[in-house]
Design a protein around this motif. Structure first.
Motif, PDB file in Angstrom:
ATOM      1  N   ASP A   1      63.073  55.138   1.748  1.00 32.59           N
ATOM      2  CA  ASP A   1      63.953  55.188   0.582  1.00 32.59           C
ATOM      3  C   ASP A   1      64.747  53.892   0.445  1.00 32.59           C
ATOM      4  OD1 ASP A   1      63.099  57.709  -0.002  1.00 32.59           O
ATOM      5  OD2 ASP A   1      64.888  58.735   0.745  1.00 32.59           O
TER       6      ASP A   1
ATOM      7  N   ARG B   1      63.529  47.400  -5.479  1.00 32.39           N
ATOM      8  CA  ARG B   1      63.858  47.634  -6.898  1.00 32.39           C
ATOM      9  C   ARG B   1      65.091  46.835  -7.301  1.00 32.39           C
ATOM     10  NH1 ARG B   1      63.927  52.898  -6.855  1.00 32.39           N
ATOM     11  NH2 ARG B   1      66.158  53.059  -6.372  1.00 32.39           N
TER      12      ARG B   1
ATOM     13  N   ARG C   1      54.976  53.969  -3.541  1.00 34.14           N
ATOM     14  CA  ARG C   1      56.329  54.077  -4.076  1.00 34.14           C
ATOM     15  C   ARG C   1      56.845  52.739  -4.615  1.00 34.14           C
ATOM     16  NH1 ARG C   1      60.532  57.193  -0.446  1.00 34.14           N
ATOM     17  NH2 ARG C   1      61.715  56.826  -2.384  1.00 34.14           N
TER      18      ARG C   1
ATOM     19  N   GLU D   1      55.266  52.690  -8.018  1.00 31.72           N
ATOM     20  CA  GLU D   1      55.753  53.731  -8.925  1.00 31.72           C
ATOM     21  C   GLU D   1      57.243  53.612  -9.225  1.00 31.72           C
ATOM     22  OE1 GLU D   1      54.803  57.179  -6.696  1.00 31.72           O
ATOM     23  OE2 GLU D   1      52.626  56.937  -6.899  1.00 31.72           O
ATOM     24  N   GLU D   2      58.047  53.271  -8.216  1.00 37.35           N
ATOM     25  CA  GLU D   2      59.493  53.333  -8.363  1.00 37.35           C
ATOM     26  C   GLU D   2      60.169  51.970  -8.469  1.00 37.35           C
ATOM     27  OE1 GLU D   2      61.248  55.961  -5.386  1.00 37.35           O
ATOM     28  OE2 GLU D   2      59.289  56.938  -5.156  1.00 37.35           O
TER      29      GLU D   2
END
Length: 377
Positions: free
Chosen positions: A211, A218, A255, A258-259
């Protein structure tokens, strides 16, 4: 995905991606300005020993070779492909430091040999790996000084934590940019104390929690991204040998796409190529493999054929970052030089790639130029 075409498609970016480039030890000894050959290994006491092992395997290797020598046939192949950017993992300290980290294997290249990188037209390198601080903080800082002086962008390590973590933004002819962010994962053998601190040099370590890793990527990319940019996250992760896929690596790669909006996940650390996946139209290299090394005469891992290496030419749509074509250039390392793979060597690589990439729904074919092309099955 389509095959590589004679003329580039409109609104695309063509990138050359390489895996680990190790220009120290034996490689350094055959370049014009060899450094101190002293090693701190139990296996070989001097870098000249690796030259001798390679010569026992394949014959005499010239000395004081031109800087372009080690790149061999790759130079002509890249000249014909008109890549917008060339990016590799530089897995060698460029330094005269004698402060060897107590880790057993320490790579360094003499700074006067650094033009070997320019000889291949390398535009940017990641230093987020388990050999960048082989010769201490002084070795890292000298590496940064030398490589940056050549006009080559560095990502993944820096003189401070913010420098190490900052993405590089490299301009493209179409007016867009490639944004490169690099991490080094502890499972690749990077000591935790090598991580950069706010006012201390080091490596940009990958956060241990997925996470946190996704959130960090990001945050570092989203405020910098502009229309027409391609984003690449380069990660040094995992062990040196084996085709097994770490499920955590795969989940993280998905991830990031996607994120965090990542277009390319450029994974490396394994000494041989591993599987490739296309996830939601985006490219994932789980293990690019070595591109340059001095392992030619070392025995014990023959089943992985680490003498056979790949270069990756990816064509990416600037509008949405989706992969348009992927060409794999096959070589064998012989006398510390990249030579085009022979037919039987290409057959071995083809079978391996079809086995590993086929598990992710990709088909591998050989094109008229002798390179491999990946397409959906």
């Amino acid at each position: 995905m389509t095959g590589l075409e004679a003329h580039r498609q409109n609104d695309t970016v063509r990138l050359f991606l390489g895996g680990d480039v190790m220009t120290g030890r034996g490689i350094d000894q055959i370049l014009p300005h060899p450094g101190d050959p002293t090693l701190h290994e139990g296996y070989v006491e001097t870098a000249e020993g690796y030259v001798a092992l390679a010569e026992q395997r394949n014959g005499p290797i010239p000395r004081a070779v031109p800087f372009g020598y080690i790149w061999g046939d790759l130079l002509d192949d890249l000249e014909r492909r008109d890549c917008d950017l060339r990016f590799v993992n530089l897995e060698t300290a460029v330094t005269t430091s004698d402060t060897a980290a107590p880790k057993g294997i320490n790579y360094r290249m003499h700074p006067a040999n650094a033009p070997v990188l320019s000889a291949a037209g390398i535009d940017a390198v990641t230093l987020a790996n388990n050999h960048t601080l082989d010769w201490g903080i002084a070795g890292l800082v000298e590496t940064l000084d030398v490589v940056e002086k050549l006009g080559i962008s560095v990502v993944g390590a820096g003189r401070t934590g913010p420098d190490a973590a900052a993405p590089q933004m490299l301009p493209l002819p179409n007016g867009g940019r490639v944004l490169i962010l690099a991490y080094g994962a502890r499972d690749s053998g990077i000591p935790g104390h090598w991580g950069a601190a706010p006012a201390w040099p080091g490596i940009n370590l990958l956060p241990d929690r997925p996470d946190a890793a996704v959130a960090d990527a990001r945050a570092r990319l989203e405020n910098r991204r502009q229309a027409g940019d391609v984003t690449l996250v380069s990660i040094h992760w995992g062990g040196n040998w084996g085709y097994e896929m770490d499920p955590e690596h795969r989940r993280l790669a998905h991830r990031l796409i996607e994120e965090a909006g990542v277009d390319i996940v450029h994974g490396h650390s394994s000494h041989h190529p591993k599987a490739i996946e296309i996830h939601e139209g985006k490219l994932v290299l789980y293990g690019a493999g070595d591109l340059i090394n001095d392992y030619e005469g070392i025995s014990g891992r023959e089943t992985f054929r680490s003498d056979l290496v790949l270069g990756y030419v990816a064509e990416i749509a600037a509008s949405d970052g989706r992969i348009q074509s992927l060409e794999l250039l096959p070589y064998r390392i012989r006398r510390f030089r990249l030579c085009r793979a022979k037919p039987e060597e290409s057959e071995w690589l083809h079978a391996m790639l079809q086995r590993e990439c086929g598990a992710f729904g990709l088909h591998v074919a050989q094109n008229a130029a002798g390179a491999f092309q990946l397409t959906p099955s």
